[in-house]
Design a protein around this motif. Structure first.
Motif, PDB file in Angstrom:
ATOM      1  N   UNK A 168     -79.771   0.638 -18.048  1.00  0.00           N
ATOM      2  CA  UNK A 168     -80.990   0.783 -17.245  1.00  0.00           C
ATOM      3  C   UNK A 168     -80.835   0.062 -15.911  1.00  0.00           C
ATOM      4  N   UNK A 192     -81.303  -2.498 -13.012  1.00  0.00           N
ATOM      5  CA  UNK A 192     -81.636  -3.916 -13.055  1.00  0.00           C
ATOM      6  C   UNK A 192     -80.943  -4.692 -14.140  1.00  0.00           C
ATOM      7  N   UNK A 249     -94.470   1.066 -21.340  1.00  0.00           N
ATOM      8  CA  UNK A 249     -93.773   0.161 -20.413  1.00  0.00           C
ATOM      9  C   UNK A 249     -93.136   0.904 -19.243  1.00  0.00           C
ATOM     10  N   UNK A 275     -94.356   0.209 -15.532  1.00  0.00           N
ATOM     11  CA  UNK A 275     -93.999  -1.137 -15.075  1.00  0.00           C
ATOM     12  C   UNK A 275     -92.497  -1.203 -14.770  1.00  0.00           C
ATOM     13  N   UNK A 276     -91.726  -0.550 -15.621  1.00  0.00           N
ATOM     14  CA  UNK A 276     -90.273  -0.543 -15.423  1.00  0.00           C
ATOM     15  C   UNK A 276     -89.932   0.157 -14.104  1.00  0.00           C
ATOM     16  N   UNK A 279     -90.645  -1.828 -11.030  1.00  0.00           N
ATOM     17  CA  UNK A 279     -89.600  -2.820 -10.768  1.00  0.00           C
ATOM     18  C   UNK A 279     -88.324  -2.141 -10.255  1.00  0.00           C
ATOM     19  N   UNK A 334     -89.383  -8.436 -17.926  1.00  0.00           N
ATOM     20  CA  UNK A 334     -88.842  -7.101 -18.203  1.00  0.00           C
ATOM     21  C   UNK A 334     -88.789  -6.866 -19.716  1.00  0.00           C
ATOM     22  N   UNK A 351     -89.057  -4.407 -21.562  1.00  0.00           N
ATOM     23  CA  UNK A 351     -88.345  -3.227 -22.062  1.00  0.00           C
ATOM     24  C   UNK A 351     -86.865  -3.506 -22.349  1.00  0.00           C
TER      25      UNK A 351
END
Lengths: 467, 212
Positions: free
Chosen positions: A120, A122, A255, A258-259, A262, B207, B209
């Motif tokens: 993913x 980040x 989520x 929000x992910x 970011x 974070x 997730x």
């Protein structure tokens, strides 16, 4: 706050502590594991009575030793079999998620991870494999590590590292017909050399890169290590998010927003300073073919094999002479006159669905040339294979005389039974043309999937941009 | 890990650039699940005339007389002198394991690939970067004089030639400290367990997730 590069952001957001000399502890989010570089790490853990810090961060898959035909018969080589069984046993003992042989999710580790949504934006991603740079395509900091570091990450969830320098490879303009991200990668390696990126983290940017699919970006970042850079990366964008959405390990619906919020910050800021910048005009790139025994020994398909007599640097001249001798090539031979014996389409560089499609588009309706003893297509994972079959690509390949195999690393490094015999010449979509890489005495020419398929049909290299 | 102490070692010259880890230890030997026993197969394709497979008794295999490490004068070498970009390619730690098992403690080159460079330190080996012109001088000196040995002193960060000339080299303080004391990286890192846990808690909150 100062403008930051993507690498700065990824580094800073994982920094646990820094020593006075700059040595840092970096937190690792995802640890991918395969059978070849892990057994000694598991053994080390066991001997020190240590347990993994965070089992959930680890995802394992056998790939290097896996046979690509008669999978049901298992691995015949007892040493290879033991290595895969050792991975199975270690994962079972520690409760590590593993996609075993026969599981449709099994495949080359760098194909499997992204496909599962386990890579993913980040993230920091490591694996005991140099081509871990692949995962940087998602706006992640990803690089290969040695076995001692595999053990270290398992035990501590951290890596001891020093910050790299940063290099921006900025590619702008429209790619020509038949020119792919593999050709961009080889062109850049030809420009800066296999040590050109040593000590750097490379970010690939520019509008050409923005226009690449995730598959294309992965191919490019995969080859960053062949330029000497442990990490390659591309900023996350809508193409990235679209690819990830709905995959098994992707953030759940609650989520997701929000992910993504970011992830949208994961790009180099305007005005961010890189230690080095390279600019490439995409429109000038032609299909690439390596002629020697290092990925930097590369030419456009319309080039001619170099003549050592024209090289003044003594070390370079003797390297060229040695490479020509190993490759069985005469100076000044046009690339398109080089005949091939085998073709390999697959690997963590070019074993994804887009690669299968590109090769099939060229192979469609053709026949593998009589002088080509074996042309094989090895999908990067069971899921790539299933997708390709759903699209009927397998039938195109088989009708053209290619072999359609089961997933694995296969002849990229020839740890299983797929290999070149001494003196055999191969058009390969893999990443390394080192001496003996695809089999002792084997001669490897690195190309894109379309170029490999075209070479299979013609029996020699041809310019796909002219077809 | 073995402590790295000052020693005088015979030098063997491997005069080619971009020596990759596939050449240092070919793939068929990577099937081993052990860390030891790779020495007899180091540079297998260059060193022997036949095809090597794991488990072979190398004492009876036909040697390639043209390969430099097979020359009588370099038997017992502990220092490998090499060219640019040594150890490029695959991340396989089997490469330093093979060199170590062969008997090399030190590799000198103008540049190294990052992963290989790193892997050496994890195994108590010292990779030394010297400027290309100095490496060139050493190649000439080693080839000119049989039995050419260098004194490697990590504390002083020096290489001393048989005629007393001294080359200084750089090394990271942290890595030097670990080599000199034979320290295990994992043990050192686990001294910072509290820092790691604190970071992890914060990371999980921002974070979530990543921890699903």
């Amino acid at each position: 706050m100062n403008a930051q590069t993507l690498y700065d952001k990824l580094w800073n957001s994982h920094l646990v502590r820094t020593e006075a000399d700059g040595t840092a502890l970096i937190y690792i989010d995802r640890h991918l594991v395969h059978e070849v570089t892990s057994p000694q790490a598991f053994e080390g853990m066991r001997m020190a009575h240590r347990k993994p810090w965070r089992v959930g961060s680890i995802l394992a898959v056998p790939d290097h030793n896996v046979p690509t035909k008669n999978l049901a018969a298992g691995i015949t080589d007892p040493i290879s079999r033991l290595q895969v069984e050792t991975l199975d046993a270690n994962c079972a003992e520690l409760g590590i998620t593993e996609f075993k042989m026969g599981d449709i999710r099994q495949g080359v580790v760098h194909v499997m991870g992204p496909e599962q949504g386990a890579t993913l934006p980040g993230m920091t991603v490591v694996c005991g494999d140099s081509h871990t740079s692949t995962h940087g395509a998602f706006g992640a900091l990803a690089h290969g590590i040695g076995t001692s570091e595999v053990e270290h990450v398992m035990a501590t969830q951290c890596l001891v590292a020093k910050k790299s320098k940063t290099m921006l490879v900025k590619v702008d303009g429209e790619l020509g017909r038949g020119v792919t991200s593999k050709d961009i990668a080889l062109e850049v390696i030809g420009m800066i050399g296999t040590a050109g990126g040593t000590g750097y983290a490379i970010e690939f940017g520019g509008d050409t890169i923005r226009g690449l699919s995730m598959e294309g970006r992965m191919t490019l970042c995969n080859m960053a290590i062949e330029a000497g850079a442990r990490a390659g990366m591309v900023a996350a964008d809508e193409v990235t998010f679209e690819y990830i959405k709905g995959r098994p390990f992707a953030p759940q619906a609650s989520q997701w927003d929000a992910a993504v919020t970011y992830w949208r910050t994961l790009h180099s800021d305007a005005g961010a300073k890189f230690d080095t910048t390279i600019t490439v005009d995409a429109a000038k790139i032609k299909p690439q073919v390596t002629w020697g025994t290092s990925p930097e020994m590369v030419l456009s398909v319309d080039g001619i094999v170099p003549d050592p007599a024209n090289i003044t640097d003594a070390v370079k001249r003797s390297d060229t002479e040695r490479a020509l001798q190993y490759m069985g090539l005469k100076a000044n031979t046009p690339i398109t006159e080089i005949k091939i014996d085998k073709v390999f389409i697959g690997s963590c560089t070019n074993g994804r669905i887009e690669d299968m499609r590109a090769a099939a588009a060229v192979a469609k309706g053709g026949k593998v040339a009589a002088n080509v003893k074996l042309a094989m297509v090895v999908p990067g994972s069971g899921l790539v294979k299933a997708q390709a079959e759903q699209e009927g690509l397998d039938k195109i390949f088989i009708a053209a005389g290619f072999e359609w195999r089961d997933p694995g690393c296969s002849m990229c490094l020839a740890m299983n039974d797929d290999r070149l015999s001494s003196g055999e010449r191969c058009a390969s979509t893999s990443n390394r043309n080192f001496e003996g890489r695809q089999g002792q005495g084997g001669r490897t020419h690195l190309v894109s999937p379309a170029m490999a398929a075209a070479a299979a049909i013609a029996g020699h290299f041809v310019d796909v941009s002219k077809q | 890990m073995q402590k790295f102490e000052k020693f005088s070692g015979l030098v063997a010259p491997l005069d080619r650039a971009n020596v990759d880890t596939d050449a240092i230890i070919p793939k068929q030997f990577l099937k081993s699940i052990k860390r030891s026993g790779f020495g007899p197969y180091a540079f297998d394709e260059w060193r022997y005339l036949d095809h090597g497979e794991p488990g072979m008794d190398c004492s009876t295999r036909p040697l390639n007389k043209d390969f430099v490490l097979n020359q009588t004068r370099y038997q017992g070498a502990q220092v490998l002198l090499a060219r640019e970009n040594f150890g490029c390619g695959s991340s396989r730690e089997h490469a330093p394991w093979a060199l170590d098992d062969y008997g090399f403690r030190v590799v000198i080159a103008p540049s190294f690939a990052d992963i290989f460079f790193n892997n050496c330190f994890k195994n108590g080996m010292l990779p030394i970067k010297l400027a290309a012109d100095k490496v060139d001088e050493l190649f000439k000196a080693v080839e000119a004089k049989s039995g050419y040995a260098l004194v490697v002193d990590l504390v002083q960060q020096t290489l001393t030639t048989p005629d007393g000339a001294v080359y200084k080299f750089e090394v990271d303080e942290f890595r030097k400290h670990c080599l000199l004391n034979g320290l295990d990286d994992i043990g050192l890192t686990l001294q910072h367990k509290a820092d790691i846990s604190a970071f992890e808690t914060k990371h999980r909150a921002s974070q979530p997730w990543l921890f699903a």
